[in-house]
Scaffold this active site. Structure first.
Site, short mmCIF file in Angstrom:
data_model
loop_
_atom_site.label_atom_id
_atom_site.label_comp_id
_atom_site.label_asym_id
_atom_site.label_seq_id
_atom_site.Cartn_x
_atom_site.Cartn_y
_atom_site.Cartn_z
N TYR A 180 -0.30 6.88 4.91
CA TYR A 180 -1.65 5.76 6.68
C TYR A 180 -0.42 6.20 7.24
O TYR A 180 -0.96 6.24 8.22
CB TYR A 180 -2.78 5.09 6.14
CG TYR A 180 -3.43 4.70 7.40
CD1 TYR A 180 -4.59 5.73 7.89
CD2 TYR A 180 -3.47 3.46 8.16
CE1 TYR A 180 -5.12 5.50 8.43
CE2 TYR A 180 -4.38 3.91 8.93
CZ TYR A 180 -5.49 4.69 9.34
OH TYR A 180 -6.24 4.23 10.12
N LYS A 209 -2.62 0.60 13.31
CA LYS A 209 -3.79 0.21 13.51
C LYS A 209 -3.18 -1.92 14.02
O LYS A 209 -4.13 -2.10 14.20
CB LYS A 209 -4.57 0.11 12.50
CG LYS A 209 -5.39 2.06 12.26
CD LYS A 209 -6.24 1.48 13.22
CE LYS A 209 -7.34 2.86 13.76
NZ LYS A 209 -8.02 2.75 13.93
P1 NAP Z 1 -12.81 11.16 15.05
O1 NAP Z 1 -14.84 11.85 14.97
O2 NAP Z 1 -12.40 12.29 14.59
O3 NAP Z 1 -13.22 10.07 15.96
C1 NAP Z 1 -11.88 10.25 17.14
C2 NAP Z 1 -12.11 10.23 18.14
O4 NAP Z 1 -10.75 9.71 18.80
C3 NAP Z 1 -12.35 11.99 18.89
O5 NAP Z 1 -13.15 11.43 19.73
C4 NAP Z 1 -11.24 12.53 19.30
O6 NAP Z 1 -11.34 13.52 20.05
C5 NAP Z 1 -10.34 10.99 20.52
N1 NAP Z 1 -9.50 11.23 20.29
C6 NAP Z 1 -7.61 11.71 20.03
N2 NAP Z 1 -7.53 11.94 20.58
C7 NAP Z 1 -7.59 11.47 22.37
C8 NAP Z 1 -7.34 11.54 23.27
N3 NAP Z 1 -5.95 11.16 23.44
N4 NAP Z 1 -8.84 10.77 24.59
C9 NAP Z 1 -9.67 11.20 24.75
N5 NAP Z 1 -10.26 11.33 23.06
C10 NAP Z 1 -9.30 11.46 22.17
O7 NAP Z 1 -13.47 10.60 14.00
P2 NAP Z 1 -13.72 9.19 12.98
O8 NAP Z 1 -13.22 8.85 11.96
O9 NAP Z 1 -14.73 8.82 13.53
O10 NAP Z 1 -12.83 7.88 14.68
C11 NAP Z 1 -12.79 6.82 15.66
C12 NAP Z 1 -12.11 6.27 15.25
O11 NAP Z 1 -12.92 5.11 14.04
C13 NAP Z 1 -10.99 5.64 14.78
O12 NAP Z 1 -10.30 4.55 16.01
C14 NAP Z 1 -10.41 5.81 13.44
O13 NAP Z 1 -9.20 5.33 13.17
C15 NAP Z 1 -11.97 4.90 12.53
N6 NAP Z 1 -11.65 4.38 11.25
C16 NAP Z 1 -12.00 5.61 10.87
C17 NAP Z 1 -12.13 5.47 9.69
C18 NAP Z 1 -12.37 6.43 8.85
O14 NAP Z 1 -12.48 6.40 7.32
N7 NAP Z 1 -12.71 8.01 9.36
C19 NAP Z 1 -12.08 3.91 9.16
C20 NAP Z 1 -12.06 2.83 9.70
C21 NAP Z 1 -12.30 2.94 11.19
P3 NAP Z 1 -10.88 14.66 19.51
O15 NAP Z 1 -11.61 15.97 18.37
O16 NAP Z 1 -11.13 15.89 21.02
O17 NAP Z 1 -8.97 15.18 19.03
#
Ligand code: NAP
Length: 255
Positions: free
Chosen positions: A155, A162
């Site tokens: 990670y 984070k």
């Molecule tokens: P996700 O669907 O890929 O969402 C991530 C989002 O961030 C995407 O919409 C992406 O857009 C956007 N993004 C990245 N760079 C950007 C920028 N410069 N400007 C605007 N938007 C941008 O994945 P997710 O897992 O739901 O992630 C959402 C949050 O939850 C993140 O903070 C992640 O770390 C957190 N989280 C996830 C998990 C897990 O296991 N999935 C666990 C804990 C926390 P693009 O697709 O256009 O790049």
């Protein structure tokens, strides 16, 4: 209808698996009117399809690394809604090559990009959102992960981002508390999404959690959305600066 009459902006809806989309759906079901943002043209069609499932949404293009995009997004929110009740920050990004191997090999650019997109963007967004929330207070919610508190192999730079995000929640909670704006985070258990697909060995992380979490299973999008509904609504009016773990209890374990 816990969010009846409230307005919110949701950053980070990439597709149906996005945590931000699960939260947006739950907020809409509970009466909120929403603005959804997408990062650029590449994802516009996708965002349009999802937004079509909501009632009267505003769809806004916003790359959070661009000040002019952020400025324009909140001008549009002011035009559409007048004021704002909540923000969902569901954004993170790191270069794929930084999410494997050793943290000490992190490049200068890789470090900067992960911090800028995943942590700094929360402060930048809060600065724009706060003036729209001043009249009746508001709730800002971000999504974090245990990798900012403990070492999760691979990670790496995202864990360091984070940790910065978690502290940003606390500093912003102090800054904005006087104005009645609350700032909280959900630390979600690992879930299969576009973002997590880039982490080397992610299926191993899922398997380990399923075996070792007190609830002996993985987290799902729906339970993150339910916790988000609590943090966005007045039910959590006394809660700020909090990192709420929605991870089937995994964070209490020593293995
Ligand atoms: P996700 O669907 O890929 O969402 C991530 C989002 O961030 C995407 O919409 C992406 O857009 C956007 N993004 C990245 N760079 C950007 C920028 N410069 N400007 C605007 N938007 C941008 O994945 P997710 O897992 O739901 O992630 C959402 C949050 O939850 C993140 O903070 C992640 O770390 C957190 N989280 C996830 C998990 C897990 O296991 N999935 C666990 C804990 C926390 P693009 O697709 O256009 O790049």
């Amino acid at each position: 209808m816990l969010l009846n009459g409230k307005t919110g902006i949701v950053f980070g809806v990439a597709n149906k698996r996005s945590l931000a989309w699960a939260i947006a759906q739950r907020a809409a079901e509970n009466g909120a009117r929403l603005a959804l943002t997408y990062q650029g043209e590449r994802l516009e069609e996708n965002a349009r399809e999802l937004a079509a499932e909501l009632v009267n949404p505003a769809l806004i293009c916003c790359d959070v690394t661009k000040d002019e995009d952020l400025e324009a997004a909140f001008v549009r929110v002011r035009e559409e809604f007048g004021s704002l009740d909540f923000v969902v920050h569901g954004i993170a990004y790191a270069l794929k090559e930084e999410l494997e191997g050793e943290y000490m090999n992190t490049s200068r650019d890789g470090y900067r990009i992960a911090q800028e997109v995943s942590a700094y963007s929360l402060a930048a967004i809060a600065k724009h959102a706060a003036p729209l929330m001043e009249e009746r207070g508001g709730s800002i919610l971000t999504l974090t992960y245990l990798g900012g508190e403990r070492v999760i192999p691979h990670y790496n730079v995202m864990g360091v981002a984070k940790a910065a995000l978690d502290m940003s929640v606390r500093y912003l909670a102090w800054d904005l508390g006087e104005k009645g704006v609350r700032v909280n985070a959900i630390s979600a258990g690992p879930l299969k999404t576009l973002a997590s697909a880039g982490i080397k060995g992610f299926s191993k992380i899922l398997g380990h959690m399923k075996e070792h979490a007190p609830l002996r299973r993985n987290t799902n999008q729906s339970e993150v959305a339910d916790a988000a509904l609590f943090l966005l609504s007045d039910l959590s009016r006394g809660v700020t600066g909090e990192i709420l773990h929605v991870d089937c209890g995994y964070h209490i374990m020593g293995m």
